[in-house]
Design an enzyme around this catalytic site. Structure first.
Site, PDB file in Angstrom:
ATOM      1  N   LYS A 117       1.066  -1.385   0.145  1.00 51.23           N
ATOM      2  CA  LYS A 117      -0.125   0.459   0.085  1.00 51.23           C
ATOM      3  C   LYS A 117       0.379   0.906   0.124  1.00 51.23           C
ATOM      4  O   LYS A 117       0.323   2.140  -0.238  1.00 51.23           O
ATOM      5  CB  LYS A 117      -0.789  -0.238   1.552  1.00 51.23           C
ATOM      6  N   LYS A 201      -8.257 -10.628 -10.262  1.00 47.67           N
ATOM      7  CA  LYS A 201      -9.822 -10.931  -9.420  1.00 47.67           C
ATOM      8  C   LYS A 201     -10.231  -9.665  -9.173  1.00 47.67           C
ATOM      9  O   LYS A 201     -10.165  -8.630  -9.447  1.00 47.67           O
ATOM     10  CB  LYS A 201      -9.377 -10.960  -7.696  1.00 47.67           C
ATOM     11  N   LYS A 204     -12.972  -3.745  -6.759  1.00 49.43           N
ATOM     12  CA  LYS A 204     -13.614  -2.453  -7.158  1.00 49.43           C
ATOM     13  C   LYS A 204     -12.210  -0.778  -7.873  1.00 49.43           C
ATOM     14  O   LYS A 204     -12.812  -0.554  -8.183  1.00 49.43           O
ATOM     15  CB  LYS A 204     -13.578  -1.643  -5.553  1.00 49.43           C
TER      16      LYS A 204
END
Ligand code: TRP
Length: 339
Positions: A117, A201, A204
């Site tokens: 991240k 995958k 969003k």
């Protein structure tokens, strides 16, 4: 010290990020609904974790409502279980501070999620993002939760939670004070891939809206997205072997199976030999039947945010009733004069 430790208490958290999709439902939420009968469940919308990266305040509040609505619409009973938002119970932040002083820099430096991240620009990551796993440990241990349903990506954080519990118990000579929480690995949890690329995958953050079914999609959107879903020219095979090297076909069969709660091989036997055009129509029917009512219920709940907030606040109070005595013990163990 307050009473004996629980034996079957689940804590689970979801970040309020909005745009919940089929992957979130089939991979996670649906499975928690099944846990409510065997465990005492505490379900938390982790708004404090969300702000470790920038969140627009209006969007954050809406996403918190949306996740709560999704839990309820999917069949989680907020009376039987506890459903609340993390910031409603200050015990999470209080315990997280203590864990900031228990966990070691070296432990957190090894967390792969932080590395992913923060990326190359570590210097600009929030300090909250670095200590994120300590807050997660506090979420779980503030309730002495014994079991935590986790996906692959959160396993390392759960290991860290166990390390923190162990070090706390050792450092303060408080043997067995915190239980070591066990992961609940869901065998049936389906891994749902993008409708545009069977190797990625469902997510969003994919720029294409056609890559995912959103829980609030209506029948027309579901039909349109499935019609456009990527496939290959061959009809469906009759054996699972025939799906190897056909990731898009495999994914649609998995979705078809998971929506009906049957295994992939059984699902495949029902559609073997079909062309995609026909299979997609059948899949659309199944998806609309299963997801339609959930999406409608979510929209109905989200149209009454006061009602959702009342449920969350009540859940927060019930959560605090459990964690407050545990925090009091922690303060005592640490040597604070007390609350
Ligand atoms: N970190 C989890 C995720 O991103 C969310 C989470 C926060 C969580 N606290 C938790 C999950 C405690 C399980 C238990 O998916």
């Amino acid at each position: 010290m307050s009473g004996s430790n629980p034996t079957n208490r689940i804590f689970s958290g979801v970040q309020p990020t909005g745009g919940l999709h089929l992957g979130n439902y089939l991979g996670a939420i649906r499975n928690w609904v099944r846990l409510q009968k065997d465990y005492e469940c505490i379900f938390c919308v982790v708004d404090m974790h969300a702000i470790t990266v920038w969140q627009d305040p209006v969007a954050l509040r809406k996403a918190t409502h949306e996740v709560a609505a999704a839990y309820i619409a999917c069949g989680i009973d907020p009376e039987e279980n506890i459903l609340f938002h993390q910031s409603a119970n200050p015990n999470h932040a209080e315990l997280a501070w203590i864990f900031n002083c228990v966990a070691r820099m070296g432990w957190l430096n090894r967390m792969t999620q932080f590395k992913d991240k923060a990326g190359k620009n570590r210097e600009n990551a929030s300090t909250g993002l670095f200590v994120y796993p300590n807050l997660m440990a506090a979420d779980i241990l503030a309730y002495k939760a014994t079991h935590v349903p986790v996906g692959e990506d959160q396993k390392q954080h759960l290991e860290l939670t166990r390390d923190i519990a162990t070090k706390f118990n050792n450092d303060f000579g408080a043997e067995d004070f915190f239980p070591l929480p066990e992961p609940v690995i869901q065998k049936e949890a389906a891994r749902i891939m993008s409708l545009r690329d069977g190797a990625k995958k469902m997510s969003k953050s994919d720029p294409s809206e056609y890559s995912r079914l959103i829980m609030t999609d209506g029948p027309d959107e579901i039909a349109q997205k499935l019609r456009k879903a990527k496939t290959d020219p061959e009809p469906l095979p009759s054996e699972m072997d025939g799906l190897e090297d056909r990731p898009e076909a495999r994914n649609l069969v998995s979705i078809y199976a998971a929506l009906q709660d049957i295994d992939d091989a059984t699902a495949l036997s029902r559609v073997a030999g079909k062309q995609f055009k026909d299979f997609k129509e059948e899949l659309t029917d199944v998806a609309v039947t299963k997801l339609g009512p959930i999406g409608d219920e979510m929209k109905r709940l989200m149209a009454a945010p006061d009602h959702i907030e009342a449920i969350l606040h009540k859940g927060g109070e019930r959560a605090r009733e459990i964690s407050e005595p545990i925090l009091r013990d922690v303060y005592d163990i640490v040597g604070f004069v007390g609350r």
